[in-house]
Each structure stands twice: as C-alpha cells, then as structure tokens.
Motif scaffolding. Structure first.
Motif, PDB file in Angstrom:
ATOM      1  N   GLU A 134      -8.881   6.649  -5.154  1.00  0.00           N
ATOM      2  CA  GLU A 134      -8.122   5.430  -4.858  1.00  0.00           C
ATOM      3  C   GLU A 134      -7.310   5.615  -3.579  1.00  0.00           C
ATOM      4  O   GLU A 134      -7.180   4.694  -2.766  1.00  0.00           O
ATOM      5  CB  GLU A 134      -7.202   5.079  -6.028  1.00  0.00           C
ATOM      6  N   TRP A 135      -6.754   6.806  -3.416  1.00  0.00           N
ATOM      7  CA  TRP A 135      -5.941   7.107  -2.221  1.00  0.00           C
ATOM      8  C   TRP A 135      -6.754   6.849  -0.944  1.00  0.00           C
ATOM      9  O   TRP A 135      -6.272   6.239   0.008  1.00  0.00           O
ATOM     10  CB  TRP A 135      -5.495   8.562  -2.286  1.00  0.00           C
ATOM     11  N   SER A 174      -9.101   4.849  -0.459  1.00  0.00           N
ATOM     12  CA  SER A 174      -9.420   3.433  -0.252  1.00  0.00           C
ATOM     13  C   SER A 174      -8.233   2.626   0.247  1.00  0.00           C
ATOM     14  O   SER A 174      -8.385   1.471   0.624  1.00  0.00           O
ATOM     15  CB  SER A 174      -9.927   2.827  -1.567  1.00  0.00           C
ATOM     16  N   ILE A 175      -7.029   3.219   0.241  1.00  0.00           N
ATOM     17  CA  ILE A 175      -5.812   2.496   0.651  1.00  0.00           C
ATOM     18  C   ILE A 175      -5.549   2.780   2.122  1.00  0.00           C
ATOM     19  O   ILE A 175      -5.349   3.930   2.512  1.00  0.00           O
ATOM     20  CB  ILE A 175      -4.605   2.922  -0.207  1.00  0.00           C
ATOM     21  N   ARG A 176      -5.509   1.722   2.935  1.00  0.00           N
ATOM     22  CA  ARG A 176      -5.300   1.886   4.373  1.00  0.00           C
ATOM     23  C   ARG A 176      -4.097   1.054   4.813  1.00  0.00           C
ATOM     24  O   ARG A 176      -3.543   0.283   4.052  1.00  0.00           O
ATOM     25  CB  ARG A 176      -6.548   1.449   5.143  1.00  0.00           C
ATOM     26  N   HIS A 186       0.826  -1.213   0.000  1.00  0.00           N
ATOM     27  CA  HIS A 186       0.000   0.000   0.000  1.00  0.00           C
ATOM     28  C   HIS A 186       0.856   1.257   0.000  1.00  0.00           C
ATOM     29  O   HIS A 186       0.499   2.258  -0.627  1.00  0.00           O
ATOM     30  CB  HIS A 186      -0.931  -0.024   1.209  1.00  0.00           C
ATOM     31  N   ASP A 197       2.443   8.064   5.504  1.00  0.00           N
ATOM     32  CA  ASP A 197       1.202   8.457   4.834  1.00  0.00           C
ATOM     33  C   ASP A 197       1.066   9.976   4.781  1.00  0.00           C
ATOM     34  O   ASP A 197       0.670  10.544   3.754  1.00  0.00           O
ATOM     35  CB  ASP A 197       0.019   7.843   5.578  1.00  0.00           C
ATOM     36  N   ARG A 223       2.056   1.672  -3.497  1.00  0.00           N
ATOM     37  CA  ARG A 223       0.996   2.171  -4.370  1.00  0.00           C
ATOM     38  C   ARG A 223       0.784   3.664  -4.162  1.00  0.00           C
ATOM     39  O   ARG A 223       0.632   4.417  -5.138  1.00  0.00           O
ATOM     40  CB  ARG A 223      -0.305   1.412  -4.083  1.00  0.00           C
ATOM     41  N   LYS A 224       0.786   4.111  -2.927  1.00  0.00           N
ATOM     42  CA  LYS A 224       0.612   5.543  -2.683  1.00  0.00           C
ATOM     43  C   LYS A 224       1.801   6.345  -3.203  1.00  0.00           C
ATOM     44  O   LYS A 224       1.638   7.471  -3.691  1.00  0.00           O
ATOM     45  CB  LYS A 224       0.399   5.797  -1.192  1.00  0.00           C
TER      46      LYS A 224
END
Length: 459
Positions: A210-211, A213-215, A176, A222, A179-180
C-alpha cells in the motif's frame, strides 16, 4: 499570398492544417472519428490529453467563397477577406475553410476538456491566449466570435482552476501523508507488540504494498515516514528471529528430554509389575507433555518410539489381565457350585455338624481363590448368610446354657426365701410393720428371679 503564377492561396492560420492537400475535383479528407472524453485523473496522477468529439459546423452560416475564389468570413465587426481558393469550385472552398474552422474549434474544445479534467491550468491558459491572438487573421470560416468568447472563458477560469487544482493537490498530499503516518504507526505497534508472527509478517508486507501505491507526499516527510516504517520492520524481524531462535533452543532441549523418556519407557516395556509400572508410565506421559515440542520430524519419531514401548507393556498387561479374568471367572463358577453343595447346612438338625460343615465350606472357599470384582459381593453375601445362620444358632445355644445366668436366677430365689423367713419371724414377734416390709422386698426379689429364669428358658 500568391504562387509563382500570381494565383492567390489560402492564408494558413494557427490551427491544425488539413490532413491532405485538396486537388481539383477531389474529395476533401474526412475528419477524424469521434471519441469519448476520458475521465479526469486524480490530483496525484499525470493528466493525459483528453480526447474530444471533433466540431462539425455549417460554414455557409458564417461566410462565403466567391466565384473568383475570394473567401469571406462574417464577424461582429463585419465581413473580412481571409484568403483565396483556386483548387476547386466555391462549394469545395467553403467546405475547406469550414473544416479549418472545425479543426480550430476542436482544439479549443480540447483546451476546455483539459481544463475541466484538471490539467495544468497555466499551460492551458497560455495555449488559449496563443489561439486567441491568431483569430483576427485566421483563414477559417465559422463562428469566430463564439470561439473568441470560449477562449476568453478558458483564460478567465484558468486561474480559478489552477487554484482549485493546487487545493486538491494539497488536500491529497495531506490525506496521503496522514495515511502513511497511520501505516508507520501500525507497523511500529506490530513491531512492539505482535506475537502472531505469520499474520504480522503478512500485514507488514501488505503495508509495504500500500505504501508504494501512495504518491504525492512531500519528499522530506516521506523519507522520515519511510525510516519509521523501515525501522519498525527491522525491529519486528529481529524480535521474530530471537523468538524462533529461542524456540529452536527449547525444541532441542525437548528433544533431549524426550529421548531420555524413550529410554526409560523401553526399560519398563518388559516389566510384569502391572500396577506399579502402569503408574510409572502415567508419570512418564505427564513428563512427556511437560517437555514441550521437539523439531517436528524428530518429535513424531520420538513419539512413535515412546508409544511403541508403552504399547508393548500394556499389551502384555492386557493379556495377563485377560488370563487372570478367565481364571477369576472359573473361580466364581467353582464358588457358586460350592455354595449349592453346602446350602443344606442346618444348625437346627445338629449344631456341631453344622459347624463342621461350615469349616469345610470355608476351607474350600479360601482354596479356590479370587473371583471377578463384579461377582465378589454376590458370592460373599451368600457365604456370609450361611455363616450367620450357624453363628446365630451357636449364640442362642450358649445363652440357654450360660452358667452365670442360671446362678444369678438361683441367687434371686435365695433372697426371696430370706425375706419370707424374716417376715414370718416378724409376724411371730408381733412386728406387723417389719413383716410387711420384708414381704414387700421378697415380692420384688421374686419378680427379679422369675425374669432371670425366663431369660434363660427363652434362649
């Protein structure tokens, strides 16, 4: 335990209690309906309690209830008393203690399902140990040894499951985070390079969705990545705003320029200088295209204004051209008739008369005027043919009567006579050789004289 009358009661265990207190002669409560086990959530999602199918066993294999109500359970260490049943007959008591075991077994199955689903392994282990401690005194009839073995397995695998869950959590956090980072880098590239303003703006919104939804990303990381994305989005918005501000300035300038072109076009609309004004309109149209786009509504209104002025001019020109073409077509018909009227011109019948007729034809021809361009070559060719016929006849007559040619032929004859006279004198004097030379020259000049005379007679 005993009640106030000294009647023994079932000893409660740590498992779930019956859903209702059994009454003498009454039916035991039904077990809950079975449900399928829910799929395990991802490592970054909360773990709901799995729902498992309740366990149903045959208690008669694992214990008994005597006629006096004493309840027994069989274990690897032998039988032991677990309590007393006074609320019904022995069969109902056996069913009761068996159901209590099923409830306890269902709770163990729930712990197994939670462990398999990736729930908190430490909490699962603690719950398993708590149940295991109560088994030696549990008032249940069933496979207690098997239940103890299952609880031991849960305890042993909890640490392994905890380590695996931690590994999965770290892997998910890493994925994750990557991805970010990729989304932040894409946003920065869009902010720095993209000029497809609508598509780029839509993509930045998709990145934001999308950002969200990413945890499971480390808080500090972050926050740093969010600052990169936020800064990129703000940079893009500033650059897009500057672009459209400049575009507005350009469109305002284009509007001013096109208004000037409209004024010029309207001034030319009434011109009758068809060729020159048409060229000017072409130049104005080129300038119009080079001026760029004005604001949409203004641009459309200005174009209608410009085109209206242009249409007025070209409509008038087309009408004039149509009128001129009709006149030219009439002239062509007149010249065709004129050619038929003078096609009888024949220089052989009289050169002077032919010349006079040709002059009349030419004067009338010029007086008629222009003809359509596509008829010009045909008609002019017929006129030139008549002119050539008369001109050729005049040239031929002139050559026949040319004084210089006649005088030249006479001079050649005189030279012939002179050389013949010299030959005769030389012969008389006995100068044979001189006589032959003079006769040879006389022959040459005679040939020239005959050629000159022939040229004059053949004209």
């Amino acid at each position: 335990m005993t009640d106030s009358n000294g009647t023994a009661k079932p000893t409660p265990g740590p498992g779930p209690r019956p859903s209702a207190t059994p009454k003498p002669g009454g039916k035991s409560p039904r077990p809950p309906k079975p449900h399928a086990v829910k799929p395990a959530p991802g490592p970054d999602q909360p773990h709901p309690h799995p729902v498992v199918v309740p366990t149903v066993t045959d208690p008669s294999k694992w214990g008994r209830v005597d006629e006096d109500g004493t309840a027994w359970v069989k274990t690897a260490d032998g039988e032991r008393v677990i309590g007393s049943w006074q609320a019904g007959d022995a069969a109902e008591g056996l069913e009761h203690f068996g159901r209590r075991f099923d409830d306890l077994a269902t709770e163990v199955a729930l712990l197994e399902a939670r462990l398999a689903a990736g729930a908190d392994a430490r909490k699962t282990k603690a719950a398993a140990l708590a149940i295991a401690e109560t088994l030696p005194t549990a008032a249940v009839i069933g496979d207690i040894d098997g239940l103890a073995t299952r609880l031991q397995a849960i305890t042993e695998h909890s640490e392994e499951a905890a380590a695996h869950a931690k590994e999965e959590k770290e892997r998910a956090r890493h994925e994750h985070t990557e991805r970010k980072e990729a989304l932040a880098a894409e946003a920065e590239q869009i902010a720095a390079e993209s000029t497809q303003w609508k598509a780029a703006g839509d993509r930045l919104r998709e990145i934001l969705d999308e950002w969200k939804s990413i945890r499971g990303v480390d808080r500090k990381v972050d926050d740093a990545l969010w600052k990169r994305y936020s800064k990129a989005r703000e940079a893009f918005n500033r650059r897009r705003g500057a672009h459209f501000a400049e575009l507005d300035r350009e469109r305002a300038s284009a509007k001013t320029r096109k208004e000037e072109l409209c004024v010029r076009a309207e001034e030319l609309a009434g011109s009758t200088d068809w060729t020159g004004t048409a060229a000017v309109f072409r130049d104005l149209l080129t300038e119009w295209k080079a001026a760029g786009r004005a604001p949409r509504e203004a641009d459309e209104a200005l174009w209608r204004r410009f085109k209206s002025a242009q249409d007025v001019f070209f409509a008038a020109r087309n009408a004039a051209v149509s009128e001129r073409d009709a006149e030219f077509e009439h002239n062509a018909t007149a010249k065709q008739e004129l050619l038929r009227a003078y096609e009888h011109i024949d220089p052989a019948a009289g050169l002077d008369a032919a010349r006079n007729a040709l002059r009349e034809l030419q004067d009338k021809w010029d007086a008629i005027g222009k003809v359509p361009r596509e008829r010009m070559q045909e008609l002019e060719g017929k006129l030139r043919a008549i002119e050539k016929r008369v001109r050729d006849a005049a040239d031929q007559q002139w050559r026949r009567t040319d004084p210089e040619a006649v005088a030249r032929a006479a001079q050649f004859r005189e030279r012939v006579a002179q050389f013949e006279e010299q030959a005769a004198k030389a012969t008389a004097a006995g100068k044979k050789r001189d006589a032959e030379k003079a006769l040879e020259q006389a022959k040459q000049w005679r040939e020239w004289a005959e050629a000159a005379e022939g040229a004059v007679s053949n004209r």
